[in-house]
Design an enzyme around this catalytic site. Structure first.
Site, PDB file in Angstrom:
ATOM      1  NE  ARG A 124      -0.159  -9.468  -4.213  1.00 11.23           N
ATOM      2  CZ  ARG A 124       0.568 -10.573  -4.300  1.00 11.23           C
ATOM      3  NH1 ARG A 124       1.283 -10.811  -5.385  1.00 11.23           N
ATOM      4  NH2 ARG A 124       0.610 -11.444  -3.309  1.00 11.23           N
ATOM      5  CE  LYS A 148       1.147  -5.940  -0.699  1.00 14.69           C
ATOM      6  NZ  LYS A 148       1.867  -5.603   0.558  1.00 14.69           N
ATOM      7  CG  HIS A 207       5.070  -7.455   3.670  1.00 12.79           C
ATOM      8  ND1 HIS A 207       4.552  -8.695   3.347  1.00 12.79           N
ATOM      9  CD2 HIS A 207       4.022  -6.599   3.593  1.00 12.79           C
ATOM     10  CE1 HIS A 207       3.261  -8.586   3.093  1.00 12.79           C
ATOM     11  NE2 HIS A 207       2.928  -7.327   3.240  1.00 12.79           N
ATOM     12  CB  SER A 212      -2.607 -13.975   5.517  1.00 14.17           C
ATOM     13  OG  SER A 212      -4.003 -13.949   5.689  1.00 14.17           O
ATOM     14  CE  LYS A 262       1.457  -7.878   8.414  1.00 17.56           C
ATOM     15  NZ  LYS A 262       1.027  -6.597   7.811  1.00 17.56           N
ATOM     16  CB  THR A 263      -4.062  -6.158  11.033  1.00 19.59           C
ATOM     17  OG1 THR A 263      -3.474  -6.267   9.736  1.00 19.59           O
ATOM     18  CG2 THR A 263      -4.934  -4.910  11.087  1.00 19.59           C
ATOM     19  CG  ASP A 313       1.115  -4.089   3.946  1.00 18.96           C
ATOM     20  OD1 ASP A 313       1.196  -5.190   4.519  1.00 18.96           O
ATOM     21  OD2 ASP A 313       1.051  -3.979   2.713  1.00 18.96           O
ATOM     22  NE  ARG A 371      -6.624  -7.567   0.731  1.00 17.93           N
ATOM     23  CZ  ARG A 371      -5.455  -7.680   1.349  1.00 17.93           C
ATOM     24  NH1 ARG A 371      -5.079  -6.759   2.220  1.00 17.93           N
ATOM     25  NH2 ARG A 371      -4.662  -8.705   1.120  1.00 17.93           N
TER      26      ARG A 371
END
Length: 531
Positions: A54, A195, A215, A233, A237-238, A252, A317
């Site tokens: 982004r 996003k 988020h 990041s 979390k994942t 997410d 990604r």
């Protein structure tokens, strides 16, 4: 023109219109158009061009009577003039004339009460495949009958003229809340699509419906208990929300209403850097036919991705529908959470590996959104660098961060049995370079203990500076790890490091203090002489 008229004009003037193609048809089109190639596992690999992430400095929000007094204007939400938006919109619509276009009906929000119908128009097949995966997919009947609310136009080959169009440079993402349009030009990075809608929901749900947008990832246990995981990041979390004993709601973006927690999306957009089957089996196994892999490089002479190769970008990604993961909640909803985890990778080695927060502390830590970069990750970085991102997603917040924090506090007071935990997946025994990274097995054991209520009856002690309640014992975790000061050989060095981190927290919070309640302010870390 209203949104339906815009779509009609684009369809009328396009060379060809490909609407609601299947996954297989989109992959075939992408290959025919040289938009990518197949990997050894059958996934489509595409490059997003000039932009591999982004571009926050080129994201704008139209400032008008609807948004002027509501949006948190500044570096995150840069204002854009309505007239210039209308002119740029006409240019993009005309630009799409004569081109092949891909149109998709989609929606966001798994809870029907908050459903947001979307029409996505893209120049490329891979972008449309991304939209198919990441948004929720309506039935044929819903496509025929549901009105379009929001319109996304994504035109990577269109280049703005900054002097004439009011943009910073040739690329842009502009959100018009009044006209319900997201206009993307000059960038083929698909994350702008995802996003863009997340930012819209961060405005619509809290402002119009009183729903807390988050988020975060979320999952459900066998007993129906919902857990929510926040983290920037590198905090895990994942990894930590992907629990084989719990069903994934989403990885997410979620909303927390008066009735439930619900996923915004219909898929996942996972990082691939350094990906291995051992570390991330769910992501690894999801890279199969139909999945979209972005900006990866390959082992020479093969179609096997080299996930360690970051020569193009670290932000490689993969996008795939959520049902590419076996253990998911259907529908993507759960009851109000019983446990909330704020994950941080504290490279200063100061914060406890797990601690329990009061509602005030939860709001303060939510506004702070803290983690730390380790030394050596960037040129000139020789010691840990604190990173703060309000609500663990500052760049996606249209409203002032205190709005979301106050909503969280209200939820916690309404649900007094909700436990909020701060979990440090970072360093213990010293900062990065001296101490060691907390073992994943210990972190998993602490989260499991919290989820299963094994910490409910243990004794806690309060951290002298941050005030968090630290358990004195936890199943399958050495007791000496639970108080971070005890893990440091030099206790005086720990105290100094703790003061340093507390000062960084207070400095960061100062920019939000004017809009914060006394309950939030009282939860700030106490420096020497301020207790």
């Amino acid at each position: 023109m209203n949104n339906q008229e815009i779509i009609s004009k684009i369809k009328t003037t396009a060379a060809a219109v490909f609407e609601n193609l299947t996954t297989e048809e989109l992959v075939k089109k992408a290959l025919e158009r040289n938009e990518g190639k197949l990997t050894n596992t059958g996934a489509l690999a595409a490059d997003t061009g000039e932009f591999t992430g982004r571009s926050p400095k080129d994201k704008f929000t139209v400032k008008d009577a609807t948004t002027e007094d509501v949006i948190w204007w500044g570096a995150v939400n840069q204002p854009f003039e309505s007239e210039k938006f209308d002119n740029l919109l006409n240019k993009v619509v005309n630009h799409l004339g004569g081109k092949d276009i891909f149109v998709r009906h989609a929606y966001a929000c798994a809870d029907p009460a908050y459903r947001l119908n979307i029409r996505v128009v893209t120049e490329s097949a891979y972008q449309n495949l991304f939209a198919k995966h990441l948004f929720l997919r309506p039935t044929a009947e819903e496509i025929a009958t549901a009105p379009t609310e929001w319109l996304i136009l994504a035109a990577p080959s269109f280049r703005a003229n900054p002097a004439e169009d009011g943009t910073r440079q040739h690329n842009f993402t502009i959100v018009n809340m009044s006209r319900k349009i997201i206009l993307i030009g000059g960038s083929g990075y698909t994350g702008e699509i995802k996003k863009g809608i997340f930012g819209v929901l961060n405005y619509v749900l809290p402002h119009e419906h009183g729903v807390l947008s988050m988020h975060c990832s979320a999952n459900i246990g066998a007993k129906g208990d919902t857990a929510v995981f926040f983290g920037l990041s590198g905090t895990g979390k994942t990894t930590l929300s992907a629990d084989p004993s719990r069903k994934l709601i989403g990885d997410d973006e979620h909303g927390w209403s008066d009735k439930n927690v619900f996923n915004f999306e219909g898929g996942c957009y996972a990082k691939c850097v350094n990906l291995t089957e051992e570390k991330e089996p769910q992501i690894w196994n999801a890279i199969k036919p139909g999945a979209l892999v972005e900006n990866v490089r390959f082992f020479e002479g093969t179609n096997s991705p080299n996930y360690d190769d970051i020569s193009v970008t670290e932000n490689t990604r993969v996008a795939y529908p959520i049902d590419y993961i076996d253990n998911i909640a259907v529908p993507s909803m759960g009851d109000a959470p019983q446990n909330i985890f704020f994950l941080t990778a504290d490279a200063f080695g100061v914060l406890p590996p797990i601690s329990k927060l009061t509602p005030g502390q939860a709001m303060y830590q939510f506004i702070s959104g803290y983690t730390a970069k380790v030394a050596g990750t960037e040129a000139g970085v020789t010691e840990p660098q604190a990173t703060f991102s309000a609500c663990f997603g500052q760049v996606f917040l249209p409203l002032h961060p205190t709005k979301y924090a106050e909503m969280l506090g209200k939820k916690l007071h309404q649900h007094p049995n909700v436990n909020v935990w701060l979990v440090n997946t970072g360093w213990t025994g010293g900062p990065y370079g001296v101490g060691s990274r907390m073992k994943l097995s210990y972190t998993r054991a602490m989260i499991t203990a919290a989820l299963e209520g094994q910490l409910d009856g243990v004794a806690f002690e309060n951290h002298p500076v941050f005030g968090f309640a630290m358990p004195t014992n936890c199943p399958n975790v050495p007791a000496e790890l639970l108080n971070p000061r005890n893990t440091w050989e030099d206790k005086g060095a720990y105290d100094k490091q703790c003061e340093k981190l507390a000062e960084l927290f207070n400095t960061n919070f100062a920019k939000f203090a004017d809009g914060a309640s006394e309950e939030i302010k009282a939860a700030a870390p106490k420096m020497s002489g301020t207790a």
